[in-house]
Every structure is written in C-alpha cells, then in structure tokens.
Design an enzyme around this catalytic site. Structure first.
Site, mmCIF file in Angstrom:
data_model
loop_
_atom_site.group_PDB
_atom_site.id
_atom_site.type_symbol
_atom_site.label_atom_id
_atom_site.label_comp_id
_atom_site.label_asym_id
_atom_site.label_seq_id
_atom_site.Cartn_x
_atom_site.Cartn_y
_atom_site.Cartn_z
ATOM 1 C CD GLU A 167 -3.067 0.723 0.194
ATOM 2 O OE1 GLU A 167 -3.543 -0.422 0.130
ATOM 3 O OE2 GLU A 167 -3.411 1.648 -0.558
ATOM 4 C CG ASN A 169 -8.310 9.246 -1.948
ATOM 5 O OD1 ASN A 169 -9.411 9.719 -2.082
ATOM 6 N ND2 ASN A 169 -8.013 7.994 -2.307
ATOM 7 C CG ASN A 207 -11.323 4.571 -1.554
ATOM 8 O OD1 ASN A 207 -10.805 3.524 -1.195
ATOM 9 N ND2 ASN A 207 -10.844 5.758 -1.219
HETATM 10 N N1 LIG Z 1 -9.531 6.447 -5.186
HETATM 11 C C1 LIG Z 1 -8.703 5.450 -4.999
HETATM 12 O O1 LIG Z 1 -9.110 4.309 -4.691
HETATM 13 C C2 LIG Z 1 -7.238 5.656 -5.142
HETATM 14 C C3 LIG Z 1 -6.718 6.898 -5.272
HETATM 15 N N2 LIG Z 1 -5.362 7.066 -5.415
HETATM 16 C C4 LIG Z 1 -4.867 8.423 -5.483
HETATM 17 O O2 LIG Z 1 -4.255 8.640 -6.729
HETATM 18 C C5 LIG Z 1 -3.225 9.597 -6.587
HETATM 19 C C6 LIG Z 1 -2.020 9.122 -7.345
HETATM 20 O O3 LIG Z 1 -1.542 7.899 -6.849
HETATM 21 P P1 LIG Z 1 -0.332 7.153 -7.577
HETATM 22 O O4 LIG Z 1 -0.661 6.862 -8.982
HETATM 23 O O5 LIG Z 1 0.082 6.021 -6.746
HETATM 24 O O6 LIG Z 1 0.779 8.292 -7.507
HETATM 25 P P2 LIG Z 1 2.049 8.490 -8.392
HETATM 26 O O7 LIG Z 1 2.910 9.450 -7.697
HETATM 27 O O8 LIG Z 1 2.602 7.146 -8.773
HETATM 28 O O9 LIG Z 1 1.502 9.160 -9.740
HETATM 29 C C7 LIG Z 1 1.047 10.470 -9.858
HETATM 30 C C8 LIG Z 1 0.987 10.823 -11.342
HETATM 31 O O10 LIG Z 1 0.319 12.050 -11.496
HETATM 32 C C9 LIG Z 1 1.063 12.850 -12.401
HETATM 33 N N3 LIG Z 1 0.820 14.265 -12.172
HETATM 34 C C10 LIG Z 1 1.322 15.060 -11.202
HETATM 35 N N4 LIG Z 1 0.893 16.329 -11.372
HETATM 36 C C11 LIG Z 1 0.083 16.325 -12.447
HETATM 37 C C12 LIG Z 1 -0.643 17.329 -13.122
HETATM 38 N N5 LIG Z 1 -0.629 18.591 -12.715
HETATM 39 N N6 LIG Z 1 -1.358 16.975 -14.213
HETATM 40 C C13 LIG Z 1 -1.372 15.695 -14.644
HETATM 41 N N7 LIG Z 1 -0.697 14.702 -14.038
HETATM 42 C C14 LIG Z 1 0.024 15.018 -12.959
HETATM 43 C C15 LIG Z 1 2.508 12.465 -12.176
HETATM 44 O O11 LIG Z 1 3.330 12.820 -13.263
HETATM 45 C C16 LIG Z 1 2.340 10.957 -11.999
HETATM 46 O O12 LIG Z 1 2.323 10.349 -13.267
HETATM 47 C C17 LIG Z 1 -3.047 9.816 -5.093
HETATM 48 O O13 LIG Z 1 -3.657 11.025 -4.735
HETATM 49 C C18 LIG Z 1 -3.808 8.690 -4.450
HETATM 50 O O14 LIG Z 1 -4.414 9.074 -3.242
HETATM 51 C C19 LIG Z 1 -4.499 6.007 -5.473
HETATM 52 C C20 LIG Z 1 -4.978 4.743 -5.332
HETATM 53 C C21 LIG Z 1 -6.371 4.474 -5.108
HETATM 54 C C1 LIG Z 2 -7.290 4.905 -1.569
HETATM 55 C C2 LIG Z 2 -5.886 4.688 -1.719
HETATM 56 O O1 LIG Z 2 -5.419 3.559 -1.635
HETATM 57 C C3 LIG Z 2 -5.015 5.796 -1.977
HETATM 58 O O2 LIG Z 2 -5.487 6.922 -2.118
HETATM 59 O O3 LIG Z 2 -3.818 5.575 -2.059
HETATM 60 MG MG LIG Z 3 -3.341 3.540 -1.370
#
Ligand SMILES: NC(=O)C1=CN([C@@H]2O[C@H](COP(=O)(O)OP(=O)(O)OC[C@H]3O[C@@H](n4cnc5c(N)ncnc54)[C@H](O)[C@@H]3O)[C@@H](O)[C@H]2O)C=CC1
Ligand SMILES: CC(=O)C(=O)O
Ligand SMILES: [Mg+2]
Length: 603
Positions: free
Chosen positions: A271, A445, A490
């Site tokens: 995670e 998130n 989510n």
């Molecule tokens: N709703 C859900 O179930 C989940 C939500 N998330 C959320 O997704 C987000 C990203 O997670 P990850 O992919 O693991 O992070 P990560 O750091 O691996 O990826 C973030 C991506 O967003 C891009 N990015 C940054 N600024 C940007 C902008 N201004 N415009 C377009 N792209 C931009 C980056 O270049 C990168 O490719 C987090 O906020 C996390 O909380 C993650 C997993 C589950």
């Molecule tokens: C929901 C979740 O796993 C995240 O925002 O990273």
């Molecule tokens: Mg997560």
C-alpha cells in the site's frame, strides 16, 4: 463473462444484516488486570460476574455489570456530544477530535470499537480512512501515544526473521505493508505513513470480517526524503535518506521471507509505495507470495467497474466500452494500473487487439499528454503514449484543456494526486463531450487532493454528468428538486474482498483472473435502476454484503484456476463442489462479527 443482468437480479437483499452465529468461547492465556489492559479481550464494565470470578477480575472493576448495548449507547452519546461541542471549530480540529475518541476506544476495547465502526461505517469511514487518516499521518508524531502494528527499519537488517516472532498474535491472516513513500496524495511521510495500513486493516475488519486478532499493519522504515521530517526533532522514524536500489530491495525481501516463514498462509497487501517500487515489488513477489498491490490492482478493479457502469448509465450496451474515449490524468501506479486492466477487459470482451484498445485512451502526467515523442518515456507508460502523427492536432505535452477540447472524451479520470487540476475551464470544456452523459472520476485522495469537488463538477460540467471521487463528498442538491449523486470510487470496495477471497481459497498467488472476478462482481452489483440514477457503486453501508460477494467471486476464480488449496478444515475438493450460493454462504460464515465471547482461561 459479463453477465451483469444475472447478478443484478440476484441482488435484492443486500441491506439485510449478515446473520452471524454467536461465536464459541475464546481461550485467553492471561488473568486479572492483564486482561483489562488487552483490547482484544477487554470488555470494560461488561464482564459478567461469573467471568470476573473465573478470570481474577473481581474487585478490579466497579460492581455493576453494564450490557454491551449500554456500552455502545454510552460511546455513541459521547461521540454525539463531541460533535455538538466542536461545532463551528475548524474541520481539521473536529476531524482529529473524532479520530482521537475512536482511537481511544480502539486501544481499549476492540470488540466495542469494531461494532460501532461496522454499524456506523458511513460516518466513521471518513475518520479512520480517507480523508482524516491523511491528516492523522501528517500529524502522527504529535498524535502518537501507543504503537500499533510492527515497525521494521533499515537498521533491522538481519534481524527480521526473529523480530517477526515478537508479534503477540499466534496467527496472522492479513498484513498491510507500506514504506510511507507515497501516502495518499500527500507524498513521502516516512514512518508516519503507518496510519494507512492501520486504516486499511480497520476496513478489512469492518468490511471483510477479518478477525482483528489476525491482522498486522506494518511500516517498513527505509528512511525518508521529506526534508521537513528529516529536520524535525520529534520525527519518530529513521532520520536518513531513503534506501535505494538493491539495498532497498534487500530490506523488503527480508521482510517478505520473515512474514511468510512465520505465517505461510498470510496475504500481504502492498500500500502506498511510490510508483517505481510499487511496480517493481509487484513483479518481484506476485509469483512467489500471496500478495497484491492495492494502489495498482485494487484501484484498477474499482475504476474498471465504474467505467463499465458509465457505459450502462449512458444507456448503451457494455460492448460499447470499446468506443469510449477516456482521458486519464496521472501516469503513476494507480493511473497505469487502471489503463492496464481496462485494456485487458477490452481484449476479453470484444476480442479487440491491444493496439486498437489502447487508441481510445489518452494519458497525461505532470508534463501533459504522453506521446511517443517524449524524451525519457517511462517504459510502463510507453504502451499508452500517443503518436502525434496519428492523432492529429495533439502535440507532445499538450495541456489537459487542449486534450479535452480536442478529444471530447466520454470520461475524465484523475489519479494525479493534484487538487483542482480539473479546473473550471476543463470542466466546462467537458460540456462538449461526445457523450450525452460524460463521467468525471476525481479519484485522488484525500479530499483536498481531489481533481475537483463534486459541487464544481456538477456546476461547470452540467447536471447530466456521472460523478465519482476517491474521498467522500455530499450529494449535490441542484435546488430544483433534483440531486447530483456522488459516488465514492475508492479501492475500499475491492481490497477487502480480494484479501478475504484469497485467504479462504488458500491460493498461493493472486492472479489476474482473481482480480478480474473481483472487478466484475463489483460491476455487476448495481441494478439498472441504480445505474440510471448515476449510482455506480453501492452505499458504503452495504460494504460488508458486497465484500462477501466479492470474496466469493475471488474464491471461485481461484477454484476455477485450480489454485485453491483450501483453508482450515475446508479442502480444495469441498471448495470445488460448492455452488455459487454456497460459496457466498461459506464466505459469510467465515466473517468475524464483534460480540463478547465467553472468555476461558488456559495456562
Ligand atoms: N480512489 C482510490 O481508490 C485511489 C486513489 N489514489 C490516489 O491517486 C493519486 C495518485 O496515486 P499514484 O498513482 O500512486 O501516484 P504516483 O505518484 O505514482 O503518480 C502520480 C501521477 O500524477 C502525475 N501528475 C502530477 N501532477 C500532475 C498534473 N498537474 N497533471 C497531470 N498529471 C500530474 C505524475 O506525473 C504521476 O504520473 C493519489 O492522490 C492517491 O491518493 C491512489 C490509489 C487508489
Ligand atoms: C485509496 C488509496 O489507496 C489511496 O489513495 O492511495
Ligand atoms: Mg493507497
């Protein structure tokens, strides 16, 4: 495969509370005050007099016995008083006060804690999970009172195999592991990220009925690159830069060997690892251990179910998924996980080849549209890079507004971690979408990192959109008697069922087939009537029911792939002979439900 209608029809009694048999006696190896100080066994004033005698508790408690129901009502009264007394105070203050009162109960009496959590999941999930858990992680060093879970640090190299035996629980079923490097959209929070495994495992107990005595939150502290934390005297983690390369991997390797040596049947959920380690560790371990990465795989399944729901909400056949134009903002572990799973689904559904399937997706990262002209193109994003020669009018690095105006997408899906990137201009441009009912998934998130708010989405993109966010928002009242429904997209809707199904199947690995089954189950859960109202996911109040179905779907997929080795007394042959309904019943029977069991002392 995508037999939604059959599922939808069998989906009527989901609000019914799951029937759970009263558990038998619980063996306890301690007596007296030690029991009162152990939240797994403590019943506070609820110990019956006979039990007080048997366990050496007589005189250690006030004489009156208070029933579980009275204790429950008393806690809820205190909670509502706190709500009243903190009215008008800043949101952060109120949220942390609510977290504290729940956390104190968690530390004292787990049975009561999980009962109030299960019964009030809609109100309490935003406190123990996103968004408040993010605030808790940010303030962890100040909030820290008692440890929860285990901490393995870079300094423990060579010791982990013995350290794992320091955990007091005999059996562990679910481990949630983080290295704190990408906590929600809040970045590197180092050791403070432990709040995430704790919150996820609370959801495992509440949604999947995993016994809280059998869960283990783990922080792998390999340092932090967060300068502020490194300079903070009160920071509780290692004050050194993160380990990199082989040094990093050798720490994770050692932990994985240790955990599976002690508990060979456990499931480990990775995670909130930063992208490079999220993909690398998934590849490294998924064929060796029973593990999955929630941010890549759990999120993908939930997003895919939402994308299919969107097609249905548009009044189209599922086969129309191949024609959807989907803009994904964020090329990280979550965004790429979604794209990969969506392509797999397309290939399965329409038999369309991957190149054709990929043409409908547009991927942006912090540098704009990802194209083949990108220098240092990330190999995992490369399959989704657009060729500017083929897609006329879209250059390398095109901005989101340019892409939305040009593509007129059916879906705009954000996993960027950047609050507000779906600006007013972008949302207004979505009014020109080729779809009569475009969808917006602002999945990042916690709340402040959501790509847009629900209010802004409906205000600027129009009342006819489908909207989902990663953290909860209230439904939006249009003031004309109509309401814009807010979905919570989510991974909480899948990870508990993936873990539970994998556990009960006794599979040694978690395959793509098991993950697809989870996603299909979620997609099929909603009736056409719900979907027409823009409701893509069930209410969180039904999460326990949904999770039983998802768990059964995962288990059955493991059986179909001949991977199920059985769990406890139930062997592979019995699992194989279970009908769909019997599998769901079997899963439900194995879900823990919080009631006070008679405690029996054994030396
Ligand atoms: N709703 C859900 O179930 C989940 C939500 N998330 C959320 O997704 C987000 C990203 O997670 P990850 O992919 O693991 O992070 P990560 O750091 O691996 O990826 C973030 C991506 O967003 C891009 N990015 C940054 N600024 C940007 C902008 N201004 N415009 C377009 N792209 C931009 C980056 O270049 C990168 O490719 C987090 O906020 C996390 O909380 C993650 C997993 C589950
Ligand atoms: C929901 C979740 O796993 C995240 O925002 O990273
Ligand atoms: Mg997560």
């Amino acid at each position: 495969m995508w037999n939604l209608l059959r599922f939808a029809a069998s989906n009527v009694s989901r609000t019914r509370r799951l029937s759970t048999a009263i558990p038998g006696p619980c063996i306890v190896h301690k007596r007296g005050a030690d029991i009162l100080h152990d939240p797994w066994f403590n019943k506070d004033t609820g110990f019956p007099l006979t039990e007080r005698d048997r366990l050496g508790l007589r005189g250690l408690l006030p004489p009156r016995v208070i029933s579980f129901e009275q204790q429950y009502a008393r806690f809820m009264d205190s909670y509502h008083s706190l709500e009243k007394n903190t009215q008008g105070q800043p949101d952060k203050v109120v949220s942390l006060a609510k977290w504290r009162i729940l956390n104190r109960l968690h530390d004292r009496n787990e049975t009561l804690y999980y009962r109030v959590l299960i019964d009030n999941i809609k109100d309490f999930a935003p406190i123990i999970y996103t968004p408040t858990v993010g605030l808790v992680c940010q303030n962890y060093s100040g909030l820290f009172r008692r440890p929860r879970g285990m901490y393995f640090s870079a300094k423990d190299k060579g010791e982990m195999m013995s350290m794992i035996y320091n955990w007091p629980g005999q059996q562990v079923d679910m481990v949630v592991l983080t290295d704190g490097s990408r906590i929600l959209g809040l970045g590197d929070l180092g050791v403070q990220g432990i709040g995430i495994p704790i919150g996820k495992l609370d959801m495992y107990v509440a949604a999947a009925g995993i016994n809280p005595q059998r869960v283990l939150p783990v922080m792998l502290d390999v340092g932090t690159n967060n300068q502020k934390l490194l300079e903070d005297n009160l920071y509780l983690g290692l004050r050194q830069p993160r380990l990199e390369g082989e040094e990093y991997l050798s720490v994770v390797d050692e932990f994985m060997e240790a955990v599976f040596t002690r508990w060979p049947k456990a499931i480990v959920q990775f995670e909130d690892f930063q992208m490079k380690w999220a993909f690398e560790t998934l590849q490294r371990y998924r064929k060796r251990f029973c593990m999955f990465n929630d941010d890549i795989q759990g999120t993908a399944g939930v997003a895919l179910a939402g994308l299919l729901g969107t097609v249905r909400a548009q009044g189209r056949l599922l086969s129309n998924f191949v024609n959807q134009k989907i803009v994904v903002v964020g090329a990280g572990s979550a965004g790429l996980g979604v794209l990969n799973m969506a392509v797999q689904a397309l290939s399965r559904m329409g038999g369309s080849n991957e190149t054709v399937a990929k043409s409908q997706f547009f991927l942006l990262d912090k540098n704009g549209l990802v194209t083949t002209e990108r220098t240092a193109l990330d190999p995992s994003a490369a399959p989704f890079a657009k060729d500017p020669k083929v897609v006329e009018g879209l250059r390398e690095g095109a901005s989101l507004i340019e892409v939305v105006k040009k593509v007129k997408p059916d879906v705009l899906l954000g996993l960027s971690g950047v609050g507000g990137v779906f600006t007013e201009e972008v949302l207004k441009a979505l009014r020109q979408s080729d779809s009569a009912k475009p969808a917006i998934f602002a999945m990042s998130n916690p709340t402040m990192n959501a790509e847009c708010t629900a209010v802004d989405a409906f205000k600027h993109a129009g009342e006819n959109i489908v909207f989902a966010s990663g953290s909860p928002f209230e439904n939006v009242d249009f003031g004309n008697g109509k309401v814009g429904h807010v979905n919570q997209a989510n991974n909480m809707y899948l990870f508990p069922g993936i873990g539970l199904g994998a556990l009960l199947s006794g599979a040694r690995f978690i395959t793509d087939g098991m993950l697809q089954a989870a996603s299909e189950c979620l997609a099929s859960y909603m009736t056409d009537e719900d979907i027409q109202k823009g409701i893509l996911y069930p209410s969180i109040n039904n999460i326990r029911h949904l999770t039983a179905e998802v768990g059964a779907a995962v288990l059955r997929a493991a059986v179909a792939e001949e991977l199920a080795e059985g769990h406890g007394d139930v062997g592979p042959r019995e699992l194989m002979n279970m009908s769909e309904e019997e599998t769901v019943e079997y899963v439900k029977r194995n879900m823990w439900y919080p009631v006070y069991s008679p405690l029996v002392h054994e030396k």
